[in-house]
Design a protein around this motif. Sequence first.
Motif, PDB file in Angstrom:
ATOM      1  N   ASP A   1      15.704 -45.103  -9.110  1.00  0.00           N
ATOM      2  CA  ASP A   1      16.381 -45.456 -10.353  1.00  0.00           C
ATOM      3  C   ASP A   1      15.415 -45.697 -11.506  1.00  0.00           C
ATOM      4  OD1 ASP A   1      18.896 -45.739 -11.559  1.00  0.00           O
ATOM      5  OD2 ASP A   1      18.716 -47.915 -11.582  1.00  0.00           O
ATOM      6  N   MET A   2      14.131 -45.373 -11.310  1.00  0.00           N
ATOM      7  CA  MET A   2      13.199 -45.493 -12.437  1.00  0.00           C
ATOM      8  C   MET A   2      12.368 -44.223 -12.643  1.00  0.00           C
ATOM      9  SD  MET A   2      10.299 -48.200 -11.030  1.00  0.00           S
ATOM     10  CE  MET A   2      11.282 -49.339 -10.084  1.00  0.00           C
ATOM     11  N   VAL A   3      12.738 -43.138 -11.939  1.00  0.00           N
ATOM     12  CA  VAL A   3      11.958 -41.900 -12.051  1.00  0.00           C
ATOM     13  C   VAL A   3      12.868 -40.717 -12.402  1.00  0.00           C
ATOM     14  CG1 VAL A   3      10.167 -42.685 -10.451  1.00  0.00           C
ATOM     15  CG2 VAL A   3      12.148 -41.440  -9.555  1.00  0.00           C
ATOM     16  N   ASP A   4      12.211 -39.610 -12.767  1.00  0.00           N
ATOM     17  CA  ASP A   4      12.938 -38.381 -13.108  1.00  0.00           C
ATOM     18  C   ASP A   4      13.209 -37.525 -11.883  1.00  0.00           C
ATOM     19  OD1 ASP A   4      12.590 -39.175 -15.788  1.00  0.00           O
ATOM     20  OD2 ASP A   4      10.678 -38.100 -15.923  1.00  0.00           O
ATOM     21  N   VAL A   5      12.302 -37.602 -10.905  1.00  0.00           N
ATOM     22  CA  VAL A   5      12.461 -36.813  -9.681  1.00  0.00           C
ATOM     23  C   VAL A   5      11.949 -37.643  -8.510  1.00  0.00           C
ATOM     24  CG1 VAL A   5      10.210 -35.665  -9.968  1.00  0.00           C
ATOM     25  CG2 VAL A   5      11.984 -34.572  -8.568  1.00  0.00           C
ATOM     26  N   PHE A   6      12.655 -37.550  -7.377  1.00  0.00           N
ATOM     27  CA  PHE A   6      12.312 -38.367  -6.213  1.00  0.00           C
ATOM     28  C   PHE A   6      11.895 -37.461  -5.059  1.00  0.00           C
ATOM     29  CE2 PHE A   6      13.482 -41.371  -2.694  1.00  0.00           C
ATOM     30  CZ  PHE A   6      12.608 -42.381  -3.059  1.00  0.00           C
ATOM     31  N   VAL A   7      10.660 -37.659  -4.590  1.00  0.00           N
ATOM     32  CA  VAL A   7      10.074 -36.817  -3.546  1.00  0.00           C
ATOM     33  C   VAL A   7       9.955 -37.640  -2.256  1.00  0.00           C
ATOM     34  CG1 VAL A   7       8.087 -35.409  -2.873  1.00  0.00           C
ATOM     35  CG2 VAL A   7       8.737 -35.576  -5.297  1.00  0.00           C
ATOM     36  N   ALA A   8      10.462 -37.087  -1.151  1.00  0.00           N
ATOM     37  CA  ALA A   8      10.333 -37.754   0.153  1.00  0.00           C
ATOM     38  C   ALA A   8       9.378 -36.962   1.023  1.00  0.00           C
ATOM     39  CB  ALA A   8      11.696 -37.867   0.824  1.00  0.00           C
TER      40      ALA A   8
ATOM     41  N   LEU B   1      18.033 -39.042   2.433  1.00  0.00           N
ATOM     42  CA  LEU B   1      18.329 -37.629   2.164  1.00  0.00           C
ATOM     43  C   LEU B   1      19.220 -37.485   0.939  1.00  0.00           C
ATOM     44  CD1 LEU B   1      18.925 -36.036   5.704  1.00  0.00           C
ATOM     45  CD2 LEU B   1      16.881 -35.971   4.285  1.00  0.00           C
ATOM     46  N   GLU B   2      20.071 -38.464   0.707  1.00  0.00           N
ATOM     47  CA  GLU B   2      20.946 -38.407  -0.470  1.00  0.00           C
ATOM     48  C   GLU B   2      20.166 -38.640  -1.762  1.00  0.00           C
ATOM     49  OE1 GLU B   2      23.776 -41.327   0.723  1.00  0.00           O
ATOM     50  OE2 GLU B   2      25.228 -39.837   1.421  1.00  0.00           O
ATOM     51  N   LEU B   3      19.068 -39.387  -1.661  1.00  0.00           N
ATOM     52  CA  LEU B   3      18.257 -39.684  -2.846  1.00  0.00           C
ATOM     53  C   LEU B   3      17.240 -38.588  -3.147  1.00  0.00           C
ATOM     54  CD1 LEU B   3      17.369 -43.452  -2.294  1.00  0.00           C
ATOM     55  CD2 LEU B   3      18.862 -42.546  -4.068  1.00  0.00           C
ATOM     56  N   ALA B   4      16.684 -37.983  -2.082  1.00  0.00           N
ATOM     57  CA  ALA B   4      15.553 -37.061  -2.248  1.00  0.00           C
ATOM     58  C   ALA B   4      15.972 -35.771  -2.944  1.00  0.00           C
ATOM     59  CB  ALA B   4      14.943 -36.746  -0.889  1.00  0.00           C
ATOM     60  N   GLU B   5      15.181 -35.378  -3.935  1.00  0.00           N
ATOM     61  CA  GLU B   5      15.430 -34.112  -4.631  1.00  0.00           C
ATOM     62  C   GLU B   5      14.438 -33.040  -4.185  1.00  0.00           C
ATOM     63  OE1 GLU B   5      17.103 -35.912  -8.788  1.00  0.00           O
ATOM     64  OE2 GLU B   5      15.234 -36.656  -7.943  1.00  0.00           O
ATOM     65  N   ILE B   6      13.295 -33.506  -3.683  1.00  0.00           N
ATOM     66  CA  ILE B   6      12.302 -32.609  -3.078  1.00  0.00           C
ATOM     67  C   ILE B   6      11.852 -33.263  -1.774  1.00  0.00           C
ATOM     68  CG2 ILE B   6      10.034 -31.522  -3.311  1.00  0.00           C
ATOM     69  CD1 ILE B   6      10.443 -31.712  -6.392  1.00  0.00           C
ATOM     70  N   LEU B   7      11.909 -32.514  -0.676  1.00  0.00           N
ATOM     71  CA  LEU B   7      11.383 -33.012   0.599  1.00  0.00           C
ATOM     72  C   LEU B   7      10.158 -32.195   0.953  1.00  0.00           C
ATOM     73  CD1 LEU B   7      14.844 -33.088   1.067  1.00  0.00           C
ATOM     74  CD2 LEU B   7      13.938 -34.584   2.827  1.00  0.00           C
TER      75      LEU B   7
ATOM     76  N   HIS C   1      23.090 -30.330 -11.180  1.00  0.00           N
ATOM     77  CA  HIS C   1      22.160 -29.386 -11.805  1.00  0.00           C
ATOM     78  C   HIS C   1      20.990 -29.018 -10.890  1.00  0.00           C
ATOM     79  CE1 HIS C   1      24.455 -30.514 -15.300  1.00  0.00           C
ATOM     80  NE2 HIS C   1      24.059 -31.764 -15.177  1.00  0.00           N
ATOM     81  N   TRP C   2      20.971 -29.571  -9.668  1.00  0.00           N
ATOM     82  CA  TRP C   2      19.818 -29.346  -8.797  1.00  0.00           C
ATOM     83  C   TRP C   2      20.212 -29.449  -7.334  1.00  0.00           C
ATOM     84  CZ3 TRP C   2      15.021 -27.550  -8.965  1.00  0.00           C
ATOM     85  CH2 TRP C   2      14.125 -27.851  -7.946  1.00  0.00           C
ATOM     86  N   SER C   3      19.802 -28.464  -6.565  1.00  0.00           N
ATOM     87  CA  SER C   3      19.976 -28.531  -5.116  1.00  0.00           C
ATOM     88  C   SER C   3      18.626 -28.873  -4.499  1.00  0.00           C
ATOM     89  CB  SER C   3      20.467 -27.191  -4.565  1.00  0.00           C
ATOM     90  OG  SER C   3      21.758 -26.919  -5.066  1.00  0.00           O
ATOM     91  N   PRO C   4      18.555 -29.892  -3.658  1.00  0.00           N
ATOM     92  CA  PRO C   4      17.270 -30.309  -3.077  1.00  0.00           C
ATOM     93  C   PRO C   4      16.562 -29.162  -2.353  1.00  0.00           C
ATOM     94  CG  PRO C   4      18.947 -31.952  -2.631  1.00  0.00           C
ATOM     95  CD  PRO C   4      19.651 -30.778  -3.229  1.00  0.00           C
ATOM     96  N   VAL C   5      15.226 -29.174  -2.456  1.00  0.00           N
ATOM     97  CA  VAL C   5      14.426 -28.139  -1.791  1.00  0.00           C
ATOM     98  C   VAL C   5      13.544 -28.783  -0.733  1.00  0.00           C
ATOM     99  CG1 VAL C   5      14.416 -26.593  -3.779  1.00  0.00           C
ATOM    100  CG2 VAL C   5      12.593 -28.281  -3.546  1.00  0.00           C
TER     101      VAL C   5
END
Length: 326
Positions: free
Chosen positions: A163-170, A188-194, A227-231
């Motif tokens: 909740d303080m970043v533009d993109v969340f990487v796991a 997994l629900e939060l991560a936009e890039i794994l 607007h984004w599907s996680p990769v």
Amino acid sequence: MGVMDALADRLIAGDRAALARAITLVESTRSDHQARARALLTDVMDHTGGAWRIGMTGVPGVGKSTLIEALGTRLTGEGRKVAVLAVDPSSSRTGGSILGDKTRMGALAVDPNAFIRPSPSAGNLGGVARKTRESLLLCEAAGYDVVIIETVGVGQSETLVADMVDVFVALMLPGAGDELQGIKKGLLELAEILFVNKADGDNTTRARRAARDLEAALHLLAPASPHWSPVVLTGSALSGDGMDRLWDAVSTHRQALEQAGALEQRRADQQVRWLWSMVEARVLDAFRADEAVKTAARELERAVASGRLPASEAAERLLKAGTIKL
């Protein structure tokens, strides 16, 4: 010109010592320091908002430090200024930090275009998160154009960082099947890039299998953003393989959000949520500190614990006991 004006000017000029001092001010629990910190943040607000804000999480041992250093040195090599901040839910209990000291990122720690700050050790997780948010703004005001916020993959820290970043990487470890079941659905629900790290040597095949399983798991979840599907990516921070792919994914994600006007909206929504979370924290602190509340709470807590009184009635009595004027 006042002391704070001078500190703000030095901060905006990119003075690292001024940035460190400003963050120390933000982290202080003294009321006079908090007032000075608020004044400083107000002074520098026009210089904030220019950084790429990246959240990064992963269980201990996944190689976050190695990856952040590999990515960070790649970015400073391109002329970017990189700041690394930590949110550590264990620091308030143990006094330690994920980052501990800067030896974990030796090369980045001595890089003149990098700034590394361990997690503040005082206060609860919400307090640590507030201080990290404000430190993020100070880093931006000091000219850092990439801010990486690191957290360990436990508790509610991921939600706060997301909740303080533009993109969340796991970051994930190689392994498939049973290991996937141990991954929290919430992550997994939060991560936009794994990013499956340590995909080298004997681990390469396991990493690819883990990536396929993660992709399959993601298909069962609705994307966090329309607007984004996680990769899912694989690579090795140790060898540097995959750093280009990771940064490309971060860049593509940003481009997708910017084109949809969603990045600006995400930040605006975050700011409003930060506002209310700080109001709630201040109100709760003042309420708990009220002497009448403290006196009533002791008996009411016992009554609720023993089953003599429902929590709803006890809460009503406690609220009426308060004498603070908000």
